[in-house]
Design an enzyme around this catalytic site. Structure first.
Site, mmCIF file in Angstrom:
data_model
loop_
_atom_site.group_PDB
_atom_site.id
_atom_site.type_symbol
_atom_site.label_atom_id
_atom_site.label_comp_id
_atom_site.label_asym_id
_atom_site.label_seq_id
_atom_site.Cartn_x
_atom_site.Cartn_y
_atom_site.Cartn_z
ATOM 1 N N HIS A 54 12.482 -36.077 -14.913
ATOM 2 C CA HIS A 54 12.158 -36.457 -13.539
ATOM 3 C C HIS A 54 10.766 -35.988 -13.120
ATOM 4 O O HIS A 54 10.496 -35.854 -11.937
ATOM 5 C CB HIS A 54 13.210 -35.920 -12.574
ATOM 6 C CG HIS A 54 14.563 -36.499 -12.816
ATOM 7 N ND1 HIS A 54 14.853 -37.833 -12.625
ATOM 8 C CD2 HIS A 54 15.697 -35.945 -13.287
ATOM 9 C CE1 HIS A 54 16.113 -38.065 -12.947
ATOM 10 N NE2 HIS A 54 16.648 -36.927 -13.360
ATOM 11 N N CYS A 94 0.841 -1.195 0.000
ATOM 12 C CA CYS A 94 0.000 0.000 0.000
ATOM 13 C C CYS A 94 0.884 1.257 0.000
ATOM 14 O O CYS A 94 2.054 1.199 0.354
ATOM 15 C CB CYS A 94 -0.912 0.107 1.206
ATOM 16 S SG CYS A 94 -1.826 -1.404 1.541
ATOM 17 N N GLU A 109 2.988 -13.526 -14.891
ATOM 18 C CA GLU A 109 2.591 -12.254 -14.283
ATOM 19 C C GLU A 109 1.602 -11.482 -15.147
ATOM 20 O O GLU A 109 0.638 -10.935 -14.641
ATOM 21 C CB GLU A 109 3.819 -11.328 -14.119
ATOM 22 C CG GLU A 109 4.675 -11.579 -12.915
ATOM 23 C CD GLU A 109 5.838 -10.602 -12.844
ATOM 24 O OE1 GLU A 109 6.044 -10.028 -11.780
ATOM 25 O OE2 GLU A 109 6.553 -10.410 -13.856
ATOM 26 N N ARG A 148 2.533 0.639 -5.652
ATOM 27 C CA ARG A 148 2.553 -0.151 -4.418
ATOM 28 C C ARG A 148 1.261 -0.932 -4.192
ATOM 29 O O ARG A 148 1.133 -1.662 -3.201
ATOM 30 C CB ARG A 148 2.779 0.764 -3.216
ATOM 31 C CG ARG A 148 4.031 1.588 -3.330
ATOM 32 C CD ARG A 148 4.070 2.618 -2.232
ATOM 33 N NE ARG A 148 4.395 2.002 -0.975
ATOM 34 C CZ ARG A 148 5.626 1.851 -0.513
ATOM 35 N NH1 ARG A 148 6.644 2.279 -1.208
ATOM 36 N NH2 ARG A 148 5.839 1.274 0.636
ATOM 37 N N LYS A 172 7.645 -13.719 -16.229
ATOM 38 C CA LYS A 172 7.046 -12.631 -17.029
ATOM 39 C C LYS A 172 5.735 -13.097 -17.637
ATOM 40 O O LYS A 172 4.740 -12.386 -17.609
ATOM 41 C CB LYS A 172 7.980 -12.179 -18.170
ATOM 42 C CG LYS A 172 9.200 -11.395 -17.839
ATOM 43 C CD LYS A 172 8.963 -10.045 -17.225
ATOM 44 C CE LYS A 172 8.765 -10.142 -15.753
ATOM 45 N NZ LYS A 172 9.785 -9.788 -14.844
ATOM 46 N N LYS A 191 4.076 -3.277 -7.646
ATOM 47 C CA LYS A 191 5.464 -3.079 -8.069
ATOM 48 C C LYS A 191 6.427 -3.261 -6.900
ATOM 49 O O LYS A 191 7.515 -3.787 -7.060
ATOM 50 C CB LYS A 191 5.578 -1.664 -8.647
ATOM 51 C CG LYS A 191 6.932 -1.310 -9.168
ATOM 52 C CD LYS A 191 7.098 -1.788 -10.576
ATOM 53 C CE LYS A 191 8.506 -1.686 -11.081
ATOM 54 N NZ LYS A 191 8.890 -2.893 -11.841
ATOM 55 N N TRP A 201 -3.163 -2.454 -1.455
ATOM 56 C CA TRP A 201 -2.930 -3.799 -1.970
ATOM 57 C C TRP A 201 -3.402 -4.727 -0.861
ATOM 58 O O TRP A 201 -2.840 -4.755 0.228
ATOM 59 C CB TRP A 201 -1.447 -4.013 -2.254
ATOM 60 C CG TRP A 201 -1.148 -5.339 -2.864
ATOM 61 C CD1 TRP A 201 -1.300 -5.702 -4.172
ATOM 62 C CD2 TRP A 201 -0.621 -6.492 -2.188
ATOM 63 N NE1 TRP A 201 -0.911 -7.002 -4.341
ATOM 64 C CE2 TRP A 201 -0.499 -7.519 -3.146
ATOM 65 C CE3 TRP A 201 -0.259 -6.761 -0.867
ATOM 66 C CZ2 TRP A 201 -0.015 -8.777 -2.835
ATOM 67 C CZ3 TRP A 201 0.223 -8.023 -0.552
ATOM 68 C CH2 TRP A 201 0.342 -9.010 -1.538
ATOM 69 N N ASN A 251 0.238 1.359 6.110
ATOM 70 C CA ASN A 251 0.950 0.466 5.193
ATOM 71 C C ASN A 251 1.714 -0.527 6.064
ATOM 72 O O ASN A 251 2.515 -0.105 6.895
ATOM 73 C CB ASN A 251 1.917 1.297 4.333
ATOM 74 C CG ASN A 251 2.963 0.463 3.622
ATOM 75 O OD1 ASN A 251 4.085 0.907 3.445
ATOM 76 N ND2 ASN A 251 2.631 -0.736 3.232
ATOM 77 N N GLY A 252 1.399 -1.816 5.906
ATOM 78 C CA GLY A 252 2.080 -2.818 6.731
ATOM 79 C C GLY A 252 1.080 -3.843 7.236
ATOM 80 O O GLY A 252 -0.025 -3.959 6.691
HETATM 81 C C1 G6P Z 1 7.528 -7.415 -6.765
HETATM 82 C C2 G6P Z 1 7.619 -6.908 -8.186
HETATM 83 C C3 G6P Z 1 8.714 -7.657 -8.919
HETATM 84 C C4 G6P Z 1 10.032 -7.547 -8.182
HETATM 85 C C5 G6P Z 1 9.910 -7.999 -6.738
HETATM 86 C C6 G6P Z 1 11.147 -7.633 -5.936
HETATM 87 O O1 G6P Z 1 7.071 -8.719 -6.762
HETATM 88 O O2 G6P Z 1 6.381 -7.060 -8.837
HETATM 89 O O3 G6P Z 1 8.857 -7.124 -10.214
HETATM 90 O O4 G6P Z 1 10.994 -8.317 -8.824
HETATM 91 O O5 G6P Z 1 8.810 -7.337 -6.108
HETATM 92 O O6 G6P Z 1 11.252 -6.246 -5.879
HETATM 93 P P1 G6P Z 1 12.577 -5.435 -5.717
HETATM 94 O O7 G6P Z 1 12.136 -4.001 -5.773
HETATM 95 O O8 G6P Z 1 13.139 -5.800 -4.384
HETATM 96 O O9 G6P Z 1 13.473 -5.804 -6.832
#
Ligand code: G6P
Length: 608
Positions: free
Chosen positions: A505, A2, A489, A27, A486, A603, A75, A100-101
């Site tokens: 395996h 958030c 996501e 966020r 990718k 993000k 979020w 946030n938290g």
């Molecule tokens: C989230 C983002 C990813 C990112 C990960 C780690 O899951 O959606 O794209 O790789 O966090 O984030 P950081 O900012 O620590 O690279």
């Protein structure tokens, strides 16, 4: 995670809060809300499910004005994305809170408050804070004092801001485990989860420390540390640019960011290599000293950044440096054995990922030599709390699916590997070829970007698929992991990555004519092995999608392939990432998903 933002000013602060929310949307974006004390002393609150744009629409039809307010983009952690769960949370008309938290003891506090007759309208952990504060204000009318008492009851991580319509002169905030900055303006103050949210208002910031509590007034800020002692924290100037990135000619930020890669890779190399030489001075004295003592490396990261760490492990081991890589959420609860001379390395785009930050904090007394962060955001918590930083220069990355941050992380890690290689006895002559390969990386990436239309064609074969398998060996296994990440996501197709040799395996049982298998085939010593694994796929009728080197001869009966020319072995993992990014992008485009803000994701993940 958030994002939170707040302001106190003589001007109308609604636009300030809304601009802050738009900038914090990375966020989380499942709901948003704003609470403003209006000129009649009432707390006006508007909340809306969905992105900040839907909150803006509601505000457009029912504008609110005021000089003190707080806002939030969410979020979901506790409770589904619904208006009743959106922040700010209130206790009647008395208190508004954004958070946030995660409050870990919320169930216990809720039971206590319910027994006293407090009525809860949401499933969130945050609502307990609003009621606790309202209850405390009955006993202790002084807002900061009441807030301090509430904080003492909370267990967990939080960045909090609260206000009450009865106190028009201040917002109270607290930080423990989640980021919070104070923006200093001229006769006005702001608070937010990050600097970026406030850049249109100010470039002067105070960074709160763990356990800090603060009172924010128009003309003054009072900060108290975790012992309750009033403290001064320095005002720091940010060099970041306020201009919000725009998409330019691209349909999505993700596509723009994919195409920016040659440029930002060149930026990340700028001043660090020159005429076949590594310019180690650019790392700074402290970093070089740490590297001199480094005998092994522990890398900790999350998500895409973790994949960068996995690639780097192959590189470090190639030059004789033992290297362990682990996801932060696992590492932080494990008892790690730290051999003497171990450098603790974190990799993070945002510098705010909660698990990575907690891992760094936990590592401080484990006997590491020191900590180095590979990061993209200069003023982030991980940069501030690590001993030294090696910055990637990817610029702001807005697409939730990370692209240019990943390739620039790999470039930064490659530079680190070369610096360590010198310490392992490699001569300047030994390293010259590798440095030239790095130097020509932007050009190689440009060539791959030229395949965009062919990759778009390839993507058409995917739109009706429900599953996909990515295979790789050596450093191309983590690249396969990144390709699968990718795809899942942003297209919501279930995708898995496997080391090609492990296929027999288990995963081979999944392969039939409906299973697309994607593989990067560089011309490296493991090529023949991978080709035999692909034969195993073809023998089960699996559909192959290959990206190969021009020198690779593929003797398989049915496949689609694209040839990448001019690939240098040491940088091949970086180059082969690009077609996998484009493939995921085009599949998502065909499927019509929200490419830049895929469902359920954010993000920056600032909760555990
Ligand atoms: C989230 C983002 C990813 C990112 C990960 C780690 O899951 O959606 O794209 O790789 O966090 O984030 P950081 O900012 O620590 O690279």
């Amino acid at each position: 995670m958030c994002g939170i933002v707040g302001a106190i000013s003589s001007r109308n602060i609604t636009p300030v809060l809304m601009e802050g929310l738009r900038r914090l949307e990375y966020r989380g974006y499942d709901s948003a809300g704003i609470a403003i004390r209006d000129d009649n002393g009432h707390m006006q609150r508007i909340r809306s499910v969905g992105k900040v744009a839907s909150l803006q629409e509601r505000l457009d039809s029912a504008p609110i004005h005021g000089h003190l307010g707080i806002a939030h983009t969410r979020w979901a952690t506790h409770g589904i994305p619904a208006e009743r769960n959106a922040h700010p949370h209130m206790s009647g008309e008395r208190v508004a809170v954004v958070h946030n938290g995660i409050i870990e003891n919320h169930a216990e506090l809720r039971a206590e408050l319910e027994a006293e007759g407090y009525h809860f309208v949401s499933e969130t952990d945050t609502e307990v804070i609003a009621h606790l504060l309202a209850r405390e204000l009955d006993q202790t009318p002084d807002l900061p004092e009441a807030f301090r008492k509430v904080i003492s009851r909370l267990v967990g991580a939080y960045a909090l801001a609260a206000s009450t319509p009865g106190d028009p002169d201040r917002i109270v905030v607290a930080r423990a485990g989640s980021p919070l900055v104070i923006g200093v303006g001229d006769g006005e103050h702001f608070i937010a989860s990050d600097v970026f949210a406030l850049l249109p208002q100010t470039h002067e910031f105070i960074f709160l420390e763990e356990g800090d509590l603060a009172e924010i007034h128009r003309h003054q800020v009072r900060i108290f540390d975790k012992t309750g002692k009033e403290v001064q924290r320095p005002v720091q100037s940010s060099k970041l640019n306020a201009a919000a990135a725009d998409k330019g000619p691209y349909q999505h930020y993700m596509l723009k960011e994919i195409f920016e890669q040659p440029g930002v890779v060149a930026e990340t190399l700028e001043g660090r290599i020159y005429k076949g030489r590594l310019l180690e001075e650019s790392f700074g004295y402290e970093t070089r000293e740490l590297l001199d003592q480094t005998r092994q490396i522990h890398i900790i990261a999350c998500g895409t950044s973790y994949h960068a760490g996995l690639v780097a492990r192959y590189w470090f081991e190639d030059i004789g440096i033992p290297c362990m890589v682990e996801v932060a959420s696992e590492y932080r609860y494990r008892h790690t054995v730290v051999p003497e001379g171990t450098l603790f390395v974190t990799i993070t785009q945002s510098g705010e990922t909660a698990d990575t930050l907690a891992a760094l904090r936990g590592a401080k007394d484990k006997g590491y030599l020191g900590s180095l962060v590979v990061c993209n955001v200069p003023e982030s918590s991980l940069v501030r709390e690590s001993d030294v930083a090696l910055m990637t220069r990817a610029g702001t990355e807005i697409g939730v699916a990370s692209t240019k941050a990943f390739t620039t992380q790999l470039v930064a890690l490659r530079l680190l590997v070369l610096a360590m290689a010198k310490r392992m006895g490699y001569t300047e002559d030994d390293l010259r070829g590798y440095i030239e390969e790095l130097h020509s990386l932007p050009r190689q990436m440009e060539v791959v970007l030229g395949l965009n239309e062919s990759i778009e064609q390839m993507a058409r074969s995917f739109s009706d698929k429900e599953h996909a398998l990515f295979l790789g060996r050596g450093p191309f296994y983590p690249i396969a992991m990144e390709g699968a990440l990718k795809l899942k996501e942003i297209s919501y197709i279930h995708a898995e990555a496997y080391p090609a040799g492990e296929l027999k395996h288990g995963p081979l049982a999944l392969v039939d004519e409906k299973m697309p298998v994607i593989c990067a085939l560089p011309n490296d010593p493991l090529l023949d092995k991978v080709l035999s694994n692909l034969q195993e796929v073809r023998a089960r009728d699996g559909e192959l999608f290959l990206f190969s080197d021009q020198e690779v001869k593929i003797e398989l009966d049915k496949y689609q392939s694209l040839t990448l020319s001019d690939i240098h072995p040491s940088t091949a993992p970086i180059v082969y990432t690009v077609p996998l990014q484009l493939l995921a992008y085009h599949v998502a485009l065909i499927k019509g998903t929200d490419v830049d803000q895929p469902r359920n994701l954010a993000k920056s993940v600032t909760v555990e």
